[in-house]
Scaffold this motif. Structure first.
Motif, short mmCIF file in Angstrom:
data_model
loop_
_atom_site.label_atom_id
_atom_site.label_comp_id
_atom_site.label_asym_id
_atom_site.label_seq_id
_atom_site.Cartn_x
_atom_site.Cartn_y
_atom_site.Cartn_z
N ALA A 23 -5.50 -5.30 -22.43
CA ALA A 23 -5.69 -5.27 -23.88
C ALA A 23 -4.59 -6.06 -24.59
N SER A 24 -3.36 -6.01 -24.09
CA SER A 24 -2.29 -6.78 -24.72
C SER A 24 -2.51 -8.28 -24.54
N PHE A 25 -3.00 -8.69 -23.36
CA PHE A 25 -3.33 -10.11 -23.16
C PHE A 25 -4.45 -10.55 -24.09
N LEU A 26 -5.45 -9.71 -24.25
CA LEU A 26 -6.56 -10.07 -25.12
C LEU A 26 -6.16 -10.06 -26.59
N LYS A 27 -5.19 -9.22 -26.96
CA LYS A 27 -4.68 -9.24 -28.33
C LYS A 27 -3.99 -10.58 -28.60
N ASN A 28 -3.23 -11.07 -27.63
CA ASN A 28 -2.59 -12.38 -27.77
C ASN A 28 -3.63 -13.49 -27.84
N HIS A 62 -8.14 -5.76 -34.82
CA HIS A 62 -8.02 -4.60 -33.93
C HIS A 62 -8.43 -4.95 -32.51
N ALA A 63 -8.02 -6.12 -32.05
CA ALA A 63 -8.41 -6.59 -30.72
C ALA A 63 -7.85 -5.69 -29.63
N TRP A 64 -6.62 -5.20 -29.80
CA TRP A 64 -6.03 -4.35 -28.77
C TRP A 64 -6.79 -3.04 -28.65
N ALA A 65 -7.09 -2.41 -29.77
CA ALA A 65 -7.78 -1.12 -29.74
C ALA A 65 -9.19 -1.25 -29.18
N VAL A 66 -9.89 -2.30 -29.58
CA VAL A 66 -11.25 -2.50 -29.07
C VAL A 66 -11.21 -2.73 -27.57
N PRO A 101 -16.78 -3.82 -22.13
CA PRO A 101 -17.49 -4.34 -23.31
C PRO A 101 -16.53 -4.82 -24.41
N GLY A 102 -15.41 -4.17 -24.56
CA GLY A 102 -14.41 -4.60 -25.53
C GLY A 102 -13.77 -5.91 -25.14
N TRP A 103 -13.54 -6.10 -23.85
CA TRP A 103 -12.98 -7.37 -23.37
C TRP A 103 -13.94 -8.51 -23.65
#
Length: 86
Positions: free
Chosen positions: A19-24, A36-40, A47-49
């Motif tokens: 999630a931290s990589f996807l937030k970046n 809210h990319a990290w939370a999703v 599915p969030g990824w």
């Protein structure tokens, strides 16, 4: 019971790292904390990824709009100062 607990903790740690990589990645695409990319990514898992990866690239869209605006002016010659930073 202990094995189940260890597996759950490992899953949550891996999910938090991904999630931290996807937030970046969302920040690089031009989104801020309101996305809210990290939370999703963390709470929905796969599915969030997929959702965060499929977000449109706002930086590229902004650059393309700037180029289109410059070309629609009818100027064949474009100064380097007028082009967006890539």
């Amino acid at each position: 019971m202990l094995i189940v607990l260890v597996v759950c903790i490992c899953y949550l740690i891996n999910n938090a790292i991904i999630a931290s990589f996807l937030k970046n990645a969302a920040y690089a695409k031009g989104y801020d904390d309101n996305c809210h990319a990290w939370a999703v990514s963390f709470w929905l898992g796969l599915p969030g990824w997929i959702y965060v990866v499929s977000l449109p690239d706002l930086v590229q869209r902004k650059n393309q709009e700037a180029i289109i605006n410059l070309l629609s002016k009818g100027n064949v010659e474009v100064n380097k100062d007028e082009l967006p930073d890539l």
